[in-house]
Design a protein around this motif. Sequence first.
Motif, PDB file in Angstrom:
ATOM      1  N   SER A  40      49.692  34.009  48.317  1.00 33.07           N
ATOM      2  CA  SER A  40      49.046  32.722  48.573  1.00 33.07           C
ATOM      3  C   SER A  40      49.899  31.870  49.512  1.00 33.07           C
ATOM      4  O   SER A  40      51.087  32.120  49.686  1.00 33.07           O
ATOM      5  N   LYS A  41      49.286  30.818  50.075  1.00 38.76           N
ATOM      6  CA  LYS A  41      50.027  29.920  50.960  1.00 38.76           C
ATOM      7  C   LYS A  41      51.197  29.290  50.226  1.00 38.76           C
ATOM      8  O   LYS A  41      52.281  29.138  50.767  1.00 38.76           O
ATOM      9  N   GLN A  42      50.970  28.872  48.997  1.00 36.22           N
ATOM     10  CA  GLN A  42      52.030  28.363  48.112  1.00 36.22           C
ATOM     11  C   GLN A  42      51.970  29.216  46.857  1.00 36.22           C
ATOM     12  O   GLN A  42      51.230  28.909  45.924  1.00 36.22           O
ATOM     13  N   HIS A  43      52.719  30.285  46.827  1.00 32.03           N
ATOM     14  CA  HIS A  43      52.566  31.311  45.804  1.00 32.03           C
ATOM     15  C   HIS A  43      53.421  31.085  44.557  1.00 32.03           C
ATOM     16  O   HIS A  43      52.925  31.119  43.440  1.00 32.03           O
ATOM     17  N   ALA A  44      54.711  30.867  44.765  1.00 32.39           N
ATOM     18  CA  ALA A  44      55.631  30.777  43.622  1.00 32.39           C
ATOM     19  C   ALA A  44      56.865  29.980  44.034  1.00 32.39           C
ATOM     20  O   ALA A  44      57.051  29.649  45.192  1.00 32.39           O
ATOM     21  N   GLU A  45      57.709  29.694  43.045  1.00 35.56           N
ATOM     22  CA  GLU A  45      58.980  29.048  43.345  1.00 35.56           C
ATOM     23  C   GLU A  45      60.067  29.670  42.474  1.00 35.56           C
ATOM     24  O   GLU A  45      59.803  30.161  41.384  1.00 35.56           O
ATOM     25  N   ILE A  46      61.266  29.657  43.012  1.00 36.02           N
ATOM     26  CA  ILE A  46      62.446  30.116  42.284  1.00 36.02           C
ATOM     27  C   ILE A  46      63.382  28.925  42.197  1.00 36.02           C
ATOM     28  O   ILE A  46      63.735  28.328  43.213  1.00 36.02           O
ATOM     29  N   ILE A  47      63.761  28.575  40.970  1.00 34.89           N
ATOM     30  CA  ILE A  47      64.596  27.405  40.736  1.00 34.89           C
ATOM     31  C   ILE A  47      65.854  27.835  39.992  1.00 34.89           C
ATOM     32  O   ILE A  47      65.787  28.625  39.050  1.00 34.89           O
ATOM     33  N   HIS A  49      68.556  26.668  37.461  1.00 37.08           N
ATOM     34  CA  HIS A  49      68.693  25.627  36.437  1.00 37.08           C
ATOM     35  C   HIS A  49      69.462  26.198  35.252  1.00 37.08           C
ATOM     36  O   HIS A  49      69.159  27.290  34.781  1.00 37.08           O
ATOM     37  N   GLN A  50      70.445  25.475  34.800  1.00 36.53           N
ATOM     38  CA  GLN A  50      71.259  25.859  33.641  1.00 36.53           C
ATOM     39  C   GLN A  50      71.832  27.273  33.799  1.00 36.53           C
ATOM     40  O   GLN A  50      71.701  28.125  32.935  1.00 36.53           O
ATOM     41  N   ASP A  51      72.450  27.510  34.968  1.00 36.03           N
ATOM     42  CA  ASP A  51      73.109  28.788  35.277  1.00 36.03           C
ATOM     43  C   ASP A  51      72.166  29.991  35.307  1.00 36.03           C
ATOM     44  O   ASP A  51      72.597  31.123  35.103  1.00 36.03           O
ATOM     45  N   ARG A  52      70.886  29.757  35.532  1.00 39.19           N
ATOM     46  CA  ARG A  52      69.912  30.846  35.609  1.00 39.19           C
ATOM     47  C   ARG A  52      68.909  30.557  36.712  1.00 39.19           C
ATOM     48  O   ARG A  52      68.664  29.415  37.056  1.00 39.19           O
ATOM     49  N   TYR A  53      68.309  31.625  37.213  1.00 40.02           N
ATOM     50  CA  TYR A  53      67.206  31.483  38.166  1.00 40.02           C
ATOM     51  C   TYR A  53      65.902  31.676  37.405  1.00 40.02           C
ATOM     52  O   TYR A  53      65.777  32.587  36.578  1.00 40.02           O
ATOM     53  N   TRP A  54      64.951  30.819  37.691  1.00 37.92           N
ATOM     54  CA  TRP A  54      63.642  30.852  37.043  1.00 37.92           C
ATOM     55  C   TRP A  54      62.574  31.062  38.104  1.00 37.92           C
ATOM     56  O   TRP A  54      62.582  30.412  39.144  1.00 37.92           O
ATOM     57  N   LEU A  55      61.641  31.968  37.840  1.00 32.62           N
ATOM     58  CA  LEU A  55      60.530  32.230  38.740  1.00 32.62           C
ATOM     59  C   LEU A  55      59.272  31.653  38.112  1.00 32.62           C
ATOM     60  O   LEU A  55      58.969  31.926  36.947  1.00 32.62           O
ATOM     61  N   ARG A  56      58.548  30.829  38.887  1.00 31.75           N
ATOM     62  CA  ARG A  56      57.328  30.212  38.355  1.00 31.75           C
ATOM     63  C   ARG A  56      56.198  30.429  39.349  1.00 31.75           C
ATOM     64  O   ARG A  56      56.314  30.096  40.532  1.00 31.75           O
ATOM     65  N   ASP A  57      55.120  31.009  38.871  1.00 34.29           N
ATOM     66  CA  ASP A  57      53.916  31.175  39.670  1.00 34.29           C
ATOM     67  C   ASP A  57      53.266  29.802  39.848  1.00 34.29           C
ATOM     68  O   ASP A  57      53.263  28.990  38.932  1.00 34.29           O
ATOM     69  N   LEU A  58      52.731  29.528  41.020  1.00 34.96           N
ATOM     70  CA  LEU A  58      52.122  28.234  41.306  1.00 34.96           C
ATOM     71  C   LEU A  58      50.595  28.321  41.296  1.00 34.96           C
ATOM     72  O   LEU A  58      49.920  27.671  42.072  1.00 34.96           O
ATOM     73  N   GLY A  59      50.053  29.142  40.401  1.00 35.26           N
ATOM     74  CA  GLY A  59      48.603  29.282  40.291  1.00 35.26           C
ATOM     75  C   GLY A  59      48.026  30.213  41.347  1.00 35.26           C
ATOM     76  O   GLY A  59      46.859  30.073  41.717  1.00 35.26           O
ATOM     77  N   SER A  60      48.827  31.147  41.811  1.00 38.03           N
ATOM     78  CA  SER A  60      48.365  32.065  42.852  1.00 38.03           C
ATOM     79  C   SER A  60      47.241  32.948  42.323  1.00 38.03           C
ATOM     80  O   SER A  60      47.137  33.216  41.132  1.00 38.03           O
ATOM     81  N   ARG A  61      46.394  33.383  43.235  1.00 33.03           N
ATOM     82  CA  ARG A  61      45.235  34.197  42.860  1.00 33.03           C
ATOM     83  C   ARG A  61      45.639  35.554  42.267  1.00 33.03           C
ATOM     84  O   ARG A  61      45.028  36.040  41.325  1.00 33.03           O
ATOM     85  N   ASN A  62      46.686  36.184  42.807  1.00 33.49           N
ATOM     86  CA  ASN A  62      47.093  37.521  42.379  1.00 33.49           C
ATOM     87  C   ASN A  62      48.259  37.532  41.398  1.00 33.49           C
ATOM     88  O   ASN A  62      48.706  38.592  40.984  1.00 33.49           O
ATOM     89  N   GLY A  63      48.764  36.362  41.046  1.00 36.18           N
ATOM     90  CA  GLY A  63      49.861  36.300  40.087  1.00 36.18           C
ATOM     91  C   GLY A  63      51.198  36.651  40.701  1.00 36.18           C
ATOM     92  O   GLY A  63      51.298  37.028  41.869  1.00 36.18           O
ATOM     93  N   THR A  64      52.246  36.515  39.901  1.00 31.89           N
ATOM     94  CA  THR A  64      53.612  36.820  40.343  1.00 31.89           C
ATOM     95  C   THR A  64      54.263  37.712  39.296  1.00 31.89           C
ATOM     96  O   THR A  64      54.222  37.405  38.110  1.00 31.89           O
ATOM     97  N   PHE A  65      54.835  38.806  39.751  1.00 36.36           N
ATOM     98  CA  PHE A  65      55.437  39.778  38.842  1.00 36.36           C
ATOM     99  C   PHE A  65      56.826  40.153  39.325  1.00 36.36           C
ATOM    100  O   PHE A  65      57.074  40.213  40.521  1.00 36.36           O
ATOM    101  N   ILE A  66      57.708  40.438  38.387  1.00 34.08           N
ATOM    102  CA  ILE A  66      59.047  40.940  38.718  1.00 34.08           C
ATOM    103  C   ILE A  66      59.101  42.391  38.290  1.00 34.08           C
ATOM    104  O   ILE A  66      58.709  42.754  37.224  1.00 34.08           O
TER     105      ILE A  66
END
Length: 66
Positions: A40-47, A49-66
């Motif tokens: 998607s144009k705005q698919h996901a974000e990686i943040i 926080h608290q010594d860890r990286y967090w992956l969050r899907d931004l409501g993308s049509r196909n989802g986000t998987f690791i």
Amino acid sequence: MAKLIVTTADGNKQVFSLEERNSLGRHPEQSIQVLDRVVSKQHAEIIYHQDRYWLRDLGSRNGTFI
């Protein structure tokens, strides 16, 4: 800092150094632009926080998987 490696369907790789806040998507304003039809144009974000990286899907049509 951590790195994100994006491998395209044709085997090319891009390496991105992750910042505290990273946006992923097809749109050129994203900090990590992924040029693929299923992204998607705005698919996901990686943040970081608290010594860890967090992956969050931004409501993308196909989802986000690791």
